[in-house]
Design a protein around this motif. Structure first.
Motif, PDB file in Angstrom:
ATOM      1  N   ALA A 234       0.861  -1.188   0.000  1.00 24.33           N
ATOM      2  CA  ALA A 234       0.000   0.000   0.000  1.00 24.33           C
ATOM      3  C   ALA A 234       0.892   1.230   0.000  1.00 24.33           C
ATOM      4  O   ALA A 234       1.927   1.224   0.661  1.00 24.33           O
ATOM      5  CB  ALA A 234      -0.912  -0.005   1.219  1.00 24.33           C
ATOM      6  N   PRO A 235       0.530   2.229  -0.726  1.00 21.02           N
ATOM      7  CA  PRO A 235      -0.592   2.321  -1.659  1.00 21.02           C
ATOM      8  C   PRO A 235      -0.350   1.464  -2.905  1.00 21.02           C
ATOM      9  O   PRO A 235       0.783   1.348  -3.384  1.00 21.02           O
ATOM     10  CB  PRO A 235      -0.678   3.804  -2.007  1.00 21.02           C
ATOM     11  CG  PRO A 235       0.677   4.350  -1.708  1.00 21.02           C
ATOM     12  CD  PRO A 235       1.271   3.484  -0.634  1.00 21.02           C
ATOM     13  N   LEU A 236      -1.401   0.875  -3.390  1.00 19.70           N
ATOM     14  CA  LEU A 236      -1.311  -0.130  -4.440  1.00 19.70           C
ATOM     15  C   LEU A 236      -0.852   0.418  -5.792  1.00 19.70           C
ATOM     16  O   LEU A 236       0.018  -0.173  -6.433  1.00 19.70           O
ATOM     17  CB  LEU A 236      -2.664  -0.836  -4.594  1.00 19.70           C
ATOM     18  CG  LEU A 236      -2.701  -1.983  -5.597  1.00 19.70           C
ATOM     19  CD1 LEU A 236      -1.733  -3.083  -5.195  1.00 19.70           C
ATOM     20  CD2 LEU A 236      -4.112  -2.521  -5.719  1.00 19.70           C
ATOM     21  N   VAL A 237      -1.432   1.507  -6.253  1.00 18.24           N
ATOM     22  CA  VAL A 237      -1.116   1.995  -7.601  1.00 18.24           C
ATOM     23  C   VAL A 237       0.369   2.348  -7.746  1.00 18.24           C
ATOM     24  O   VAL A 237       1.022   1.876  -8.673  1.00 18.24           O
ATOM     25  CB  VAL A 237      -2.046   3.156  -8.022  1.00 18.24           C
ATOM     26  CG1 VAL A 237      -1.587   3.781  -9.333  1.00 18.24           C
ATOM     27  CG2 VAL A 237      -3.483   2.650  -8.151  1.00 18.24           C
ATOM     28  N   PRO A 238       0.943   3.144  -6.844  1.00 13.82           N
ATOM     29  CA  PRO A 238       2.375   3.428  -6.997  1.00 13.82           C
ATOM     30  C   PRO A 238       3.242   2.165  -6.901  1.00 13.82           C
ATOM     31  O   PRO A 238       4.239   2.027  -7.625  1.00 13.82           O
ATOM     32  CB  PRO A 238       2.689   4.383  -5.837  1.00 13.82           C
ATOM     33  CG  PRO A 238       1.386   4.984  -5.472  1.00 13.82           C
ATOM     34  CD  PRO A 238       0.356   3.928  -5.769  1.00 13.82           C
ATOM     35  N   ALA A 239       2.854   1.231  -6.045  1.00 11.20           N
ATOM     36  CA  ALA A 239       3.618  -0.011  -5.921  1.00 11.20           C
ATOM     37  C   ALA A 239       3.571  -0.822  -7.205  1.00 11.20           C
ATOM     38  O   ALA A 239       4.598  -1.339  -7.664  1.00 11.20           O
ATOM     39  CB  ALA A 239       3.083  -0.836  -4.755  1.00 11.20           C
ATOM     40  N   MET A 240       2.391  -0.919  -7.810  1.00 13.17           N
ATOM     41  CA  MET A 240       2.277  -1.673  -9.060  1.00 13.17           C
ATOM     42  C   MET A 240       2.990  -0.967 -10.204  1.00 13.17           C
ATOM     43  O   MET A 240       3.548  -1.626 -11.080  1.00 13.17           O
ATOM     44  CB  MET A 240       0.802  -1.924  -9.403  1.00 13.17           C
ATOM     45  CG  MET A 240       0.160  -2.956  -8.496  1.00 13.17           C
ATOM     46  SD  MET A 240      -1.553  -3.314  -8.934  1.00 13.17           S
ATOM     47  CE  MET A 240      -1.347  -4.119 -10.519  1.00 13.17           C
ATOM     48  N   ARG A 241       2.991   0.362 -10.193  1.00 12.79           N
ATOM     49  CA  ARG A 241       3.741   1.100 -11.218  1.00 12.79           C
ATOM     50  C   ARG A 241       5.209   0.713 -11.146  1.00 12.79           C
ATOM     51  O   ARG A 241       5.843   0.460 -12.164  1.00 12.79           O
ATOM     52  CB  ARG A 241       3.586   2.604 -11.017  1.00 12.79           C
ATOM     53  CG  ARG A 241       2.198   3.110 -11.368  1.00 12.79           C
ATOM     54  CD  ARG A 241       2.117   4.601 -11.278  1.00 12.79           C
ATOM     55  NE  ARG A 241       2.916   5.149 -12.389  1.00 12.79           N
ATOM     56  CZ  ARG A 241       3.228   6.424 -12.506  1.00 12.79           C
ATOM     57  NH1 ARG A 241       2.837   7.288 -11.601  1.00 12.79           N
ATOM     58  NH2 ARG A 241       3.929   6.835 -13.536  1.00 12.79           N
ATOM     59  N   GLU A 242       5.737   0.662  -9.937  1.00  7.19           N
ATOM     60  CA  GLU A 242       7.151   0.317  -9.739  1.00  7.19           C
ATOM     61  C   GLU A 242       7.416  -1.159 -10.060  1.00  7.19           C
ATOM     62  O   GLU A 242       8.370  -1.492 -10.754  1.00  7.19           O
ATOM     63  CB  GLU A 242       7.534   0.607  -8.284  1.00  7.19           C
ATOM     64  CG  GLU A 242       8.892   0.134  -7.905  1.00  7.19           C
ATOM     65  CD  GLU A 242       9.892   1.264  -7.823  1.00  7.19           C
ATOM     66  OE1 GLU A 242      11.070   0.949  -7.674  1.00  7.19           O
ATOM     67  OE2 GLU A 242       9.495   2.436  -7.899  1.00  7.19           O
ATOM     68  N   MET A 243       6.567  -2.033  -9.571  1.00  6.77           N
ATOM     69  CA  MET A 243       6.774  -3.484  -9.747  1.00  6.77           C
ATOM     70  C   MET A 243       6.713  -3.915 -11.204  1.00  6.77           C
ATOM     71  O   MET A 243       7.479  -4.786 -11.620  1.00  6.77           O
ATOM     72  CB  MET A 243       5.708  -4.262  -8.955  1.00  6.77           C
ATOM     73  CG  MET A 243       5.853  -4.168  -7.458  1.00  6.77           C
ATOM     74  SD  MET A 243       4.397  -4.815  -6.570  1.00  6.77           S
ATOM     75  CE  MET A 243       4.342  -6.487  -7.123  1.00  6.77           C
ATOM     76  N   PHE A 244       5.783  -3.342 -11.955  1.00  2.84           N
ATOM     77  CA  PHE A 244       5.535  -3.829 -13.313  1.00  2.84           C
ATOM     78  C   PHE A 244       5.927  -2.829 -14.406  1.00  2.84           C
ATOM     79  O   PHE A 244       5.750  -3.119 -15.587  1.00  2.84           O
ATOM     80  CB  PHE A 244       4.064  -4.223 -13.463  1.00  2.84           C
ATOM     81  CG  PHE A 244       3.659  -5.322 -12.534  1.00  2.84           C
ATOM     82  CD1 PHE A 244       4.006  -6.638 -12.795  1.00  2.84           C
ATOM     83  CD2 PHE A 244       2.950  -5.049 -11.372  1.00  2.84           C
ATOM     84  CE1 PHE A 244       3.653  -7.658 -11.918  1.00  2.84           C
ATOM     85  CE2 PHE A 244       2.585  -6.061 -10.491  1.00  2.84           C
ATOM     86  CZ  PHE A 244       2.943  -7.367 -10.766  1.00  2.84           C
ATOM     87  N   GLY A 245       6.433  -1.656 -14.017  1.00  3.44           N
ATOM     88  CA  GLY A 245       6.845  -0.663 -14.998  1.00  3.44           C
ATOM     89  C   GLY A 245       5.693  -0.105 -15.804  1.00  3.44           C
ATOM     90  O   GLY A 245       5.827   0.143 -16.996  1.00  3.44           O
ATOM     91  N   LEU A 246       4.560   0.100 -15.152  1.00  2.00           N
ATOM     92  CA  LEU A 246       3.355   0.566 -15.839  1.00  2.00           C
ATOM     93  C   LEU A 246       3.064   2.017 -15.509  1.00  2.00           C
ATOM     94  O   LEU A 246       3.509   2.531 -14.486  1.00  2.00           O
ATOM     95  CB  LEU A 246       2.150  -0.286 -15.406  1.00  2.00           C
ATOM     96  CG  LEU A 246       2.203  -1.777 -15.704  1.00  2.00           C
ATOM     97  CD1 LEU A 246       1.033  -2.486 -15.049  1.00  2.00           C
ATOM     98  CD2 LEU A 246       2.206  -2.010 -17.201  1.00  2.00           C
ATOM     99  N   SER A 247       2.273   2.648 -16.349  1.00  2.00           N
ATOM    100  CA  SER A 247       1.758   3.984 -16.045  1.00  2.00           C
ATOM    101  C   SER A 247       0.557   3.819 -15.118  1.00  2.00           C
ATOM    102  O   SER A 247       0.028   2.716 -14.945  1.00  2.00           O
ATOM    103  CB  SER A 247       1.317   4.684 -17.333  1.00  2.00           C
ATOM    104  OG  SER A 247       0.151   4.059 -17.852  1.00  2.00           O
ATOM    105  N   ALA A 248       0.102   4.926 -14.541  1.00  6.61           N
ATOM    106  CA  ALA A 248      -1.074   4.874 -13.669  1.00  6.61           C
ATOM    107  C   ALA A 248      -2.297   4.382 -14.446  1.00  6.61           C
ATOM    108  O   ALA A 248      -3.103   3.603 -13.924  1.00  6.61           O
ATOM    109  CB  ALA A 248      -1.338   6.246 -13.055  1.00  6.61           C
ATOM    110  N   VAL A 249      -2.432   4.810 -15.684  1.00  4.49           N
ATOM    111  CA  VAL A 249      -3.555   4.375 -16.523  1.00  4.49           C
ATOM    112  C   VAL A 249      -3.475   2.863 -16.753  1.00  4.49           C
ATOM    113  O   VAL A 249      -4.492   2.157 -16.689  1.00  4.49           O
ATOM    114  CB  VAL A 249      -3.564   5.136 -17.868  1.00  4.49           C
ATOM    115  CG1 VAL A 249      -4.564   4.548 -18.837  1.00  4.49           C
ATOM    116  CG2 VAL A 249      -3.845   6.606 -17.633  1.00  4.49           C
ATOM    117  N   ASP A 250      -2.269   2.353 -16.985  1.00  2.55           N
ATOM    118  CA  ASP A 250      -2.095   0.919 -17.203  1.00  2.55           C
ATOM    119  C   ASP A 250      -2.383   0.120 -15.935  1.00  2.55           C
ATOM    120  O   ASP A 250      -2.940  -0.975 -15.993  1.00  2.55           O
ATOM    121  CB  ASP A 250      -0.683   0.618 -17.698  1.00  2.55           C
ATOM    122  CG  ASP A 250      -0.438   1.184 -19.080  1.00  2.55           C
ATOM    123  OD1 ASP A 250      -1.421   1.378 -19.829  1.00  2.55           O
ATOM    124  OD2 ASP A 250       0.733   1.437 -19.409  1.00  2.55           O
TER     125      ASP A 250
END
Length: 64
Positions: free
Chosen positions: A32-48
Motif C-alpha cells: 500500500a498504496p497499491l497503484v504506486p507499488a504496481m507502477r514500480e513493480m511492473f513498470g506501468l503507467s497509472a492508466v495501465d
C-alpha cells in the motif's frame, strides 16, 4: 510506416501479468498504496495499472 505491434504486445503482456498477480495475491499481502507499488513493480503507467486492476476483477469474477 512504423510497426507498433511488438511494443504494444509487450505493454499488454505487462498489464496482463500485473492483473494476474493482483487477482491471485490476497489483499493483506499487497503493498500500500497499491497503484504506486504496481507502477514500480511492473513498470506501468497509472492508466495501465487501472487497466490491470479492471482486468484482475474480471479474472476473479470468471473464477468465482
Amino acid at each position: 510506416m512504423t510497426d507498433l505491434t511488438a511494443p504494444e504486445h509487450e505493454h499488454s503482456a505487462a498489464i496482463d501479468h500485473a492483473a494476474q498477480w493482483l487477482a491471485t495475491t490476497p489483499p493483506r499481502q499487497r503493498p500500500a498504496p497499491l497503484v504506486p507499488a504496481m507502477r514500480e513493480m511492473f513498470g506501468l503507467s497509472a492508466v495501465d495499472v487501472c487497466a490491470a486492476i479492471r482486468e484482475s476483477q474480471l479474472i476473479r469474477a470468471r473464477a468465482a
